[in-house]
Design an enzyme around this catalytic site. Structure first.
Site, PDB file in Angstrom:
ATOM      1  N   ASP A  98     -30.798  67.890  -5.892  1.00 41.02           N
ATOM      2  CA  ASP A  98     -29.778  68.748  -6.798  1.00 41.02           C
ATOM      3  C   ASP A  98     -28.972  67.680  -7.979  1.00 41.02           C
ATOM      4  O   ASP A  98     -30.225  67.358  -8.536  1.00 41.02           O
ATOM      5  CB  ASP A  98     -28.424  67.811  -5.612  1.00 41.02           C
ATOM      6  N   SER A  99     -28.327  68.571  -8.699  1.00 41.47           N
ATOM      7  CA  SER A  99     -27.827  68.073  -9.866  1.00 41.47           C
ATOM      8  C   SER A  99     -27.237  66.673 -10.035  1.00 41.47           C
ATOM      9  O   SER A  99     -27.328  66.340 -10.995  1.00 41.47           O
ATOM     10  CB  SER A  99     -27.482  69.599 -11.021  1.00 41.47           C
ATOM     11  N   GLU A 142     -18.131  64.357  -8.637  1.00 42.45           N
ATOM     12  CA  GLU A 142     -19.358  63.764  -9.344  1.00 42.45           C
ATOM     13  C   GLU A 142     -17.942  62.821  -9.727  1.00 42.45           C
ATOM     14  O   GLU A 142     -18.610  61.583 -10.233  1.00 42.45           O
ATOM     15  CB  GLU A 142     -20.161  64.246 -10.650  1.00 42.45           C
ATOM     16  N   HIS A 185     -21.564  70.183  -3.850  1.00 44.71           N
ATOM     17  CA  HIS A 185     -20.801  69.475  -3.966  1.00 44.71           C
ATOM     18  C   HIS A 185     -19.316  69.631  -3.121  1.00 44.71           C
ATOM     19  O   HIS A 185     -18.831  68.955  -2.539  1.00 44.71           O
ATOM     20  CB  HIS A 185     -20.253  69.293  -5.320  1.00 44.71           C
ATOM     21  N   CYS A 209     -29.366  72.261  -4.130  1.00 42.03           N
ATOM     22  CA  CYS A 209     -28.169  72.811  -4.596  1.00 42.03           C
ATOM     23  C   CYS A 209     -28.289  74.212  -4.570  1.00 42.03           C
ATOM     24  O   CYS A 209     -29.507  74.820  -5.006  1.00 42.03           O
ATOM     25  CB  CYS A 209     -28.870  72.706  -6.320  1.00 42.03           C
ATOM     26  N   CYS A 253     -21.581  75.742  -2.891  1.00 42.98           N
ATOM     27  CA  CYS A 253     -22.543  74.332  -3.636  1.00 42.98           C
ATOM     28  C   CYS A 253     -22.392  73.346  -2.458  1.00 42.98           C
ATOM     29  O   CYS A 253     -20.667  73.075  -1.748  1.00 42.98           O
ATOM     30  CB  CYS A 253     -21.768  74.460  -4.927  1.00 42.98           C
TER      31      CYS A 253
HETATM   32  N1  DGL Z   1     -24.282  70.796  -6.208  1.00 43.70           N
HETATM   33  C1  DGL Z   1     -24.826  72.058  -6.747  1.00 43.70           C
HETATM   34  C2  DGL Z   1     -24.467  73.302  -6.530  1.00 43.70           C
HETATM   35  O1  DGL Z   1     -25.075  73.221  -4.928  1.00 43.70           O
HETATM   36  C3  DGL Z   1     -25.228  71.755  -7.903  1.00 43.70           C
HETATM   37  C4  DGL Z   1     -23.618  71.962  -8.829  1.00 43.70           C
HETATM   38  C5  DGL Z   1     -23.806  71.973 -10.779  1.00 43.70           C
HETATM   39  O2  DGL Z   1     -24.580  71.042 -10.805  1.00 43.70           O
HETATM   40  O3  DGL Z   1     -23.182  72.615 -11.157  1.00 43.70           O
HETATM   41  O4  DGL Z   1     -24.858  74.723  -6.168  1.00 43.70           O
END
Ligand code: DGL
Length: 281
Positions: free
Chosen positions: A12-13, A154, A188, A75, A186
């Site tokens: 993931d990011s 984050e 997150h 992600c 997402c």
């Molecule tokens: N967690 C990621 C997603 O599912 C990326 C969020 C990001 O880096 O903007 O899209």
């Protein structure tokens, strides 16, 4: 090393993919895993999609060289813009998070009025709308970008009045659409689940693709005969392009996970120039 004993790669990011990592760990405790969080370049969600695809390929190739037996793109943003390319370029199986999440949403929704929240890149790609319509052509999909959510998570802000105000404001357009199901597009966003549930109320079902993705991985490993043997004790290694201390903090705070000294490592950018992390399982 025998293929079945090799780890699963998850990336993931940032810390969002840990929600998928933990669903995998619950479902497949015998499997070893390597988690990669590209925190130095997070968020992906406001970048040029071509850049996100380039990062995804770079990380995918790195994890493949590390010896993972399957790659989970934990992600949505990278799944939306790079899944076909990753599948083309890598020799291992690649599982994304959008298809599993969409199929769970279609099963959960009674009215077919489904909301999707995600990053700007994911929403602009319409990858969820396409996946949902391919499963149930009559769905009415409303997609809304929530670019403030990832920076909040984050930075460790997942609850409280200020966070609730941001969430309420971002979800308002969906409430007007009378959706009965909301997809957290997402990885997150599940970390904001208590606030999201408070804002939406009990009538709207909230779908996170983590468990559905873990189920898909379990199925695929069984199909390929790649499951780790039952007696095998799965271990985990965490790689980050950011600082290891904040990754440790996120793991401890949100998942109660305290990895050993050598299990959390920094990877410098550019990743392609990095020597492999020899300690990876
Ligand atoms: N967690 C990621 C997603 O599912 C990326 C969020 C990001 O880096 O903007 O899209």
């Amino acid at each position: 090393m025998e293929l079945a004993h090799r780890p699963i790669g998850v990336f993931d990011s940032g810390v969002g993919g840990l929600t998928v990592f933990h669903a995998l760990k619950r479902r497949l405790p015998h499997e070893s895993m390597v988690y990669f969080g590209d925190r130095a370049r997070c968020p992906y969600g406001d970048r040029d999609p071509r850049e996100v695809a380039r990062f995804a390929l770079e990380i995918g190739r790195y994890l493949e060289r590390l010896g993972v037996k399957l790659l989970v793109v934990a992600c949505n943003t990278a799944t939306a813009v790079a899944l076909p390319r990753l599948r083309e370029e890598l020799a291992i199986d690649v599982v994304g998070v959008i298809e599993p999440g969409a199929s769970q949403a279609v099963q959960a929704s009674e009215t077919g009025r489904i909301g999707v929240i995600g990053t700007s890149v994911t929403v602009a790609s319409h990858a969820y709308a396409d996946a949902l319509r391919s499963l149930r052509p009559d769905v009415c999909v409303t997609e809304v970008a929530c670019p403030l959510f990832v920076p909040l998570v984050e930075q460790g802000h997942v609850d409280g009045e200020a966070v609730e105000a941001v969430v309420r404001d971002s979800l308002r357009p969906l409430l007007q659409e009378r959706i009965d199901t909301l997809v957290l597009g997402c990885t997150h966003y599940p970390l904001l689940m208590p606030v999201i549930r408070r804002v939406l109320g009990p009538a709207i079902r909230v779908i996170s693709s983590a468990d559905a993705t873990a189920a898909r991985v379990a199925e695929l490993l069984a199909e390929r005969g790649l499951e780790a043997p039952r007696g095998h004790e799965g271990d985990a290694c965490f790689l980050t392009t950011g600082d290891t201390a904040s990754l440790r903090m996120a793991l401890a705070t949100w998942f109660g996970e305290v990895p050993g000294e050598r299990a959390v490592r920094h990877v410098s950018l550019p990743i392609s120039d990095q020597p492999l992390q020899r300690t990876a399982p």
